[in-house]
Design a protein around this motif. Sequence first.
Motif, PDB file in Angstrom:
ATOM      1  N   PHE A 178      91.679  37.221  27.243  1.00  0.00           N
ATOM      2  CA  PHE A 178      92.345  35.838  26.498  1.00  0.00           C
ATOM      3  C   PHE A 178      93.333  36.471  25.765  1.00  0.00           C
ATOM      4  O   PHE A 178      92.711  37.202  24.944  1.00  0.00           O
ATOM      5  CB  PHE A 178      90.962  35.249  26.048  1.00  0.00           C
ATOM      6  CG  PHE A 178      90.167  34.158  27.009  1.00  0.00           C
ATOM      7  CD1 PHE A 178      90.559  33.356  27.833  1.00  0.00           C
ATOM      8  CD2 PHE A 178      88.682  34.911  26.814  1.00  0.00           C
ATOM      9  CE1 PHE A 178      89.422  32.984  28.300  1.00  0.00           C
ATOM     10  CE2 PHE A 178      88.253  34.429  28.342  1.00  0.00           C
ATOM     11  CZ  PHE A 178      88.564  33.241  28.920  1.00  0.00           C
ATOM     12  N   GLU A 179      94.053  35.148  25.693  1.00  0.00           N
ATOM     13  CA  GLU A 179      94.764  35.551  24.068  1.00  0.00           C
ATOM     14  C   GLU A 179      94.910  34.971  22.933  1.00  0.00           C
ATOM     15  O   GLU A 179      93.033  34.008  23.138  1.00  0.00           O
ATOM     16  CB  GLU A 179      95.768  34.068  24.622  1.00  0.00           C
ATOM     17  CG  GLU A 179      97.309  35.497  25.506  1.00  0.00           C
ATOM     18  CD  GLU A 179      97.630  36.340  24.947  1.00  0.00           C
ATOM     19  OE1 GLU A 179      98.031  36.785  24.184  1.00  0.00           O
ATOM     20  OE2 GLU A 179      98.513  37.139  25.964  1.00  0.00           O
ATOM     21  N   PRO A 180      94.342  35.860  21.702  1.00  0.00           N
ATOM     22  CA  PRO A 180      94.041  35.586  20.956  1.00  0.00           C
ATOM     23  C   PRO A 180      93.725  34.071  20.546  1.00  0.00           C
ATOM     24  O   PRO A 180      94.754  33.298  20.274  1.00  0.00           O
ATOM     25  CB  PRO A 180      94.514  36.448  19.487  1.00  0.00           C
ATOM     26  CG  PRO A 180      94.824  37.369  20.801  1.00  0.00           C
ATOM     27  CD  PRO A 180      95.342  36.999  21.579  1.00  0.00           C
ATOM     28  N   GLY A 181      92.522  33.395  20.522  1.00  0.00           N
ATOM     29  CA  GLY A 181      92.723  32.558  19.568  1.00  0.00           C
ATOM     30  C   GLY A 181      92.946  31.295  21.026  1.00  0.00           C
ATOM     31  O   GLY A 181      92.464  30.095  20.793  1.00  0.00           O
ATOM     32  N   GLU A 182      92.670  31.636  22.518  1.00  0.00           N
ATOM     33  CA  GLU A 182      93.032  30.829  23.613  1.00  0.00           C
ATOM     34  C   GLU A 182      91.668  29.109  23.937  1.00  0.00           C
ATOM     35  O   GLU A 182      91.430  29.201  24.246  1.00  0.00           O
ATOM     36  CB  GLU A 182      93.061  31.575  24.447  1.00  0.00           C
ATOM     37  CG  GLU A 182      93.669  30.640  25.826  1.00  0.00           C
ATOM     38  CD  GLU A 182      93.781  31.901  26.976  1.00  0.00           C
ATOM     39  OE1 GLU A 182      93.649  31.251  28.326  1.00  0.00           O
ATOM     40  OE2 GLU A 182      93.888  33.158  26.711  1.00  0.00           O
TER      41      GLU A 182
END
Length: 240
Positions: free
Chosen positions: A62-66
Amino acid sequence: MDPRRMPTDPPQPTSPPAPADDGSTLEHALDIPPAPLTGSYRCLLPAETWWWSEGMYLVHGFEPGEVVPSTALVLAHKHPDDRERVRRLLAAAQRTGTPFASVHRIMDARGRERTVVLSGQVRPAAEDPATAVLQGFVTDVTAEVSEDAARMASRQVAASAQSRSAIDQAKGVLMLLYGLAAEDAFTVLRSASNTHNVKVRDLAAAVLAAARTHGTAARPVVEDLLRQALLATGRSVTTP
């Protein structure tokens, strides 16, 4: 002499500007592999409120905070064959507070299988004695595991090729000494292997050692190794 006409010193060469340091020059020169991707996590219990570091998102694809991390999300990304084992591990850690570590597989957000090392411990929360904190680290060791597997496979292939070569050469010795066909020579080796509970490749190595040591006079030594197997072929070991 007119000082205005005095010769001047030749211009000094200037050093070329230093290349910009992108942080990887030394590592590249020394062939140092990049450090494995590592993330940290924290979960307040019993509410099961999770916090993930940037690395944790990346390990899971995942992308951070996704996404919002949760217990359900954590377990959903465990490999189906490892999920129950990890669930029991976390439950035991919550009961006992004992530090834990586990090597298992996850499926990241792109459906790729990754191998990770999970470590952590459950401790009382300093800010609230009625709660506890599960915290620790996850390290992606997929590349290291893949490299180890590749090296092991290479060693196994090399050993197998060497073993086949020794067996083929031993078959040639038996064909020469006893006039056996290639198929019968292998039958003798396999039968003697079963009789003496010795691996075929080890028996082949012994036959080759005898041949190298004694040459064409190796027949008595080979007969001692293979006597019962040779008799089983219907040939007498005393036949010239």
